[in-house]
Write an enzyme that holds these catalytic residues in place. Structure first.
Site, PDB file in Angstrom:
ATOM      1  N   SER A 140       9.995 -34.425  -9.071  1.00 17.77           N
ATOM      2  CA  SER A 140       9.779 -32.942  -9.682  1.00 17.77           C
ATOM      3  C   SER A 140       8.473 -32.895 -10.329  1.00 17.77           C
ATOM      4  O   SER A 140       8.453 -33.385 -11.420  1.00 17.77           O
ATOM      5  CB  SER A 140      10.929 -32.844 -10.462  1.00 17.77           C
ATOM      6  OG  SER A 140      10.808 -31.393 -11.323  1.00 17.77           O
ATOM      7  N   HIS A 151       9.153 -32.094  -5.054  1.00 16.85           N
ATOM      8  CA  HIS A 151      10.177 -31.065  -5.577  1.00 16.85           C
ATOM      9  C   HIS A 151       9.607 -30.138  -6.642  1.00 16.85           C
ATOM     10  O   HIS A 151       9.010 -30.659  -7.551  1.00 16.85           O
ATOM     11  CB  HIS A 151      11.378 -31.687  -6.409  1.00 16.85           C
ATOM     12  CG  HIS A 151      12.405 -30.870  -6.718  1.00 16.85           C
ATOM     13  ND1 HIS A 151      13.324 -30.683  -5.940  1.00 16.85           N
ATOM     14  CD2 HIS A 151      12.837 -30.416  -8.203  1.00 16.85           C
ATOM     15  CE1 HIS A 151      14.109 -30.019  -6.516  1.00 16.85           C
ATOM     16  NE2 HIS A 151      13.967 -29.751  -7.948  1.00 16.85           N
ATOM     17  N   ASP A 182      10.043 -26.921  -8.989  1.00 11.87           N
ATOM     18  CA  ASP A 182      10.996 -25.913  -9.583  1.00 11.87           C
ATOM     19  C   ASP A 182      10.428 -24.725 -10.086  1.00 11.87           C
ATOM     20  O   ASP A 182       9.273 -24.630 -10.650  1.00 11.87           O
ATOM     21  CB  ASP A 182      11.650 -26.841 -10.844  1.00 11.87           C
ATOM     22  CG  ASP A 182      12.209 -27.923 -10.867  1.00 11.87           C
ATOM     23  OD1 ASP A 182      13.381 -27.785 -10.096  1.00 11.87           O
ATOM     24  OD2 ASP A 182      11.749 -29.078 -11.120  1.00 11.87           O
ATOM     25  N   MET A 199      11.098 -21.261 -11.862  1.00 14.42           N
ATOM     26  CA  MET A 199      11.953 -20.792 -12.973  1.00 14.42           C
ATOM     27  C   MET A 199      11.289 -19.448 -13.213  1.00 14.42           C
ATOM     28  O   MET A 199      10.211 -19.175 -13.462  1.00 14.42           O
ATOM     29  CB  MET A 199      11.926 -21.643 -14.182  1.00 14.42           C
ATOM     30  CG  MET A 199      12.426 -23.153 -13.598  1.00 14.42           C
ATOM     31  SD  MET A 199      12.318 -24.276 -15.091  1.00 14.42           S
ATOM     32  CE  MET A 199      13.190 -25.700 -14.391  1.00 14.42           C
ATOM     33  N   HIS A 211      12.939 -25.453  -5.262  1.00 15.61           N
ATOM     34  CA  HIS A 211      14.386 -25.347  -5.894  1.00 15.61           C
ATOM     35  C   HIS A 211      14.081 -24.011  -6.808  1.00 15.61           C
ATOM     36  O   HIS A 211      13.325 -24.142  -7.653  1.00 15.61           O
ATOM     37  CB  HIS A 211      14.488 -26.582  -6.521  1.00 15.61           C
ATOM     38  CG  HIS A 211      15.713 -26.371  -7.659  1.00 15.61           C
ATOM     39  ND1 HIS A 211      16.026 -27.241  -8.792  1.00 15.61           N
ATOM     40  CD2 HIS A 211      16.939 -25.403  -7.682  1.00 15.61           C
ATOM     41  CE1 HIS A 211      16.999 -27.037  -9.291  1.00 15.61           C
ATOM     42  NE2 HIS A 211      17.315 -25.776  -8.647  1.00 15.61           N
ATOM     43  N   MET A 253      15.165 -21.368  -9.017  1.00 10.51           N
ATOM     44  CA  MET A 253      16.010 -20.793 -10.233  1.00 10.51           C
ATOM     45  C   MET A 253      15.753 -19.601 -10.684  1.00 10.51           C
ATOM     46  O   MET A 253      15.013 -19.422 -11.633  1.00 10.51           O
ATOM     47  CB  MET A 253      16.001 -21.908 -11.418  1.00 10.51           C
ATOM     48  CG  MET A 253      16.582 -23.274 -10.951  1.00 10.51           C
ATOM     49  SD  MET A 253      15.914 -24.774 -11.888  1.00 10.51           S
ATOM     50  CE  MET A 253      14.416 -25.087 -10.937  1.00 10.51           C
ATOM     51  N   MET A 291      23.390 -29.768  -9.284  1.00 10.41           N
ATOM     52  CA  MET A 291      22.597 -29.862 -10.567  1.00 10.41           C
ATOM     53  C   MET A 291      23.448 -30.779 -11.470  1.00 10.41           C
ATOM     54  O   MET A 291      24.781 -30.619 -11.753  1.00 10.41           O
ATOM     55  CB  MET A 291      22.781 -28.714 -11.373  1.00 10.41           C
ATOM     56  CG  MET A 291      21.578 -27.931 -10.584  1.00 10.41           C
ATOM     57  SD  MET A 291      19.875 -28.256 -10.395  1.00 10.41           S
ATOM     58  CE  MET A 291      19.409 -28.737 -12.059  1.00 10.41           C
ATOM     59  N   ASP A 324      20.219 -33.411  -8.942  1.00 11.05           N
ATOM     60  CA  ASP A 324      18.971 -33.045  -9.897  1.00 11.05           C
ATOM     61  C   ASP A 324      19.133 -33.123 -11.265  1.00 11.05           C
ATOM     62  O   ASP A 324      20.067 -32.249 -11.548  1.00 11.05           O
ATOM     63  CB  ASP A 324      18.201 -31.733  -9.136  1.00 11.05           C
ATOM     64  CG  ASP A 324      17.043 -31.239  -9.841  1.00 11.05           C
ATOM     65  OD1 ASP A 324      16.587 -32.032 -10.617  1.00 11.05           O
ATOM     66  OD2 ASP A 324      16.660 -30.115  -9.520  1.00 11.05           O
ATOM     67  N   GLY A 325      18.589 -33.804 -11.820  1.00 10.45           N
ATOM     68  CA  GLY A 325      18.636 -33.926 -13.340  1.00 10.45           C
ATOM     69  C   GLY A 325      18.982 -35.130 -13.895  1.00 10.45           C
ATOM     70  O   GLY A 325      20.229 -35.511 -13.804  1.00 10.45           O
TER      71      GLY A 325
HETATM   72  C1  DX5 Z   1      15.789 -28.711 -14.147  1.00 10.56           C
HETATM   73  C2  DX5 Z   1      14.894 -28.928 -12.530  1.00 10.56           C
HETATM   74  C3  DX5 Z   1      14.703 -30.489 -12.592  1.00 10.56           C
HETATM   75  C4  DX5 Z   1      14.000 -31.176 -13.530  1.00 10.56           C
HETATM   76  C5  DX5 Z   1      14.393 -32.471 -13.535  1.00 10.56           C
HETATM   77  O1  DX5 Z   1      16.066 -27.522 -14.173  1.00 10.56           O
HETATM   78  O2  DX5 Z   1      15.690 -28.431 -11.724  1.00 10.56           O
HETATM   79  O3  DX5 Z   1      14.074 -30.544 -11.175  1.00 10.56           O
HETATM   80  O4  DX5 Z   1      12.551 -31.428 -13.185  1.00 10.56           O
HETATM   81  O5  DX5 Z   1      13.881 -33.375 -14.341  1.00 10.56           O
HETATM   82  P1  DX5 Z   1      14.341 -34.746 -14.862  1.00 10.56           P
HETATM   83  O6  DX5 Z   1      14.275 -35.575 -13.843  1.00 10.56           O
HETATM   84  O7  DX5 Z   1      13.446 -35.009 -16.002  1.00 10.56           O
HETATM   85  O8  DX5 Z   1      15.727 -34.508 -15.599  1.00 10.56           O
HETATM   86 ZN    ZN Z   2      14.947 -28.997  -9.695  1.00 14.34          ZN
END
Ligand code: DX5
Ligand code: ZN
Length: 224
Positions: A7, A32, A34, A36, A65, A67, A136, A174-175
């Site tokens: 990510s 990946h 993200d 947001m 991904h 969000m 998640m 993920d996470g």
């Molecule tokens: C969280 C994201 C993840 C995040 C994961 O909202 O969707 O993709 O980057 O980070 P790590 O692997 O550090 O938990």
């Molecule tokens: Zn993610």
């Protein structure tokens, strides 16, 4: 095969193109990204214009991904920008069935994600429309959080749903994924792993990606 999708949330945002090239050389299977929106999650990152730029330098699939809510009306923007996988949240749309159809019609792989507090039943009637389910294992919004163990039960439940129906759906988590817990998630049934801080906090991306894959394969082998 276990797949690792670093990510870029934890990468150096001033050098995203170089960071993508570096994790690709180090063995990443996908990138990946993200998205947001500061509304669905309490953080703001990037959108289709930045993804379009990253698509020009990336050689691996872009695992996007999103969000963000609302989402339905902007799905085409992400696919035109170059998303290989477009994963949306079940909580972010009233019309997930229609949204997943649209993603596939536009030629991307359709992903559906659920937050830690959302039951797996929410996606049961969408599995036939999806190429990827994303469980998640942290509350989305930030990198570097701790893995929520209940996610393992949810991975087991979704793995059972997928296999009992004979679907070809990738199961992503993920996470909080690290070299020392990836085997548990793999044993529970996940095969596609997002790792942000675990990869980008290390000086040597190749070593950590290899370790993630090795430990993931150990977990997968222990599945049956
Ligand atoms: C969280 C994201 C993840 C995040 C994961 O909202 O969707 O993709 O980057 O980070 P790590 O692997 O550090 O938990
Ligand atoms: Zn993610």
């Amino acid at each position: 095969m276990i797949k690792i999708s670093p990510s870029i949330l934890s990468a150096d945002f001033a050098r995203l193109g170089e960071e993508i090239a570096a994790v690709e050389r180090a063995g990443a299977d996908a990138i990946h990204i993200d998205v947001m929106d500061g509304h669905f999650v309490p953080n703001l990152t990037l959108g289709p214009p930045v993804i379009a730029s990253l698509a020009k330098v990336a050689t691996k699939p872009l695992d996007v991904h999103v969000m963000a809510s609302p989402i339905d009306h902007v799905i085409p923007d992400y696919i035109k920008a170059g998303a290989t996988y477009l994963t949306i949240h079940a909580e972010a749309t009233h019309h997930a069935d229609r949204a997943l159809h649209l993603i596939r019609e536009m030629g991307a792989k359709a992903g559906i994600s659920i937050n830690p507090g959302t039951p797996v039943a929410m996606i049961e009637d969408l599995l036939h429309l999806t190429d990827l389910v994303l469980i998640m294992s942290v509350n989305p919004g930030f990198g570097g959080q701790s893995f929520i163990p209940r996610a393992l039960d949810k991975i087991r439940m979704v793995r059972q749903m997928i296999d009992s129906r004979g679907y070809q759906v990738e199961l992503q988590v993920d996470g909080g994924i690290k070299p020392d817990n990836i085997h548990e998630a793999a044993q529970a049934g996940a095969d596609f792993f997002v790792a942000g801080s675990a990869v980008f906090s290390q000086p040597d991306y190749q070593t950590v990606i290899a370790e993630l894959k090795k430990n993931g394969e150990i977990g997968r082998a222990a599945r049956r």
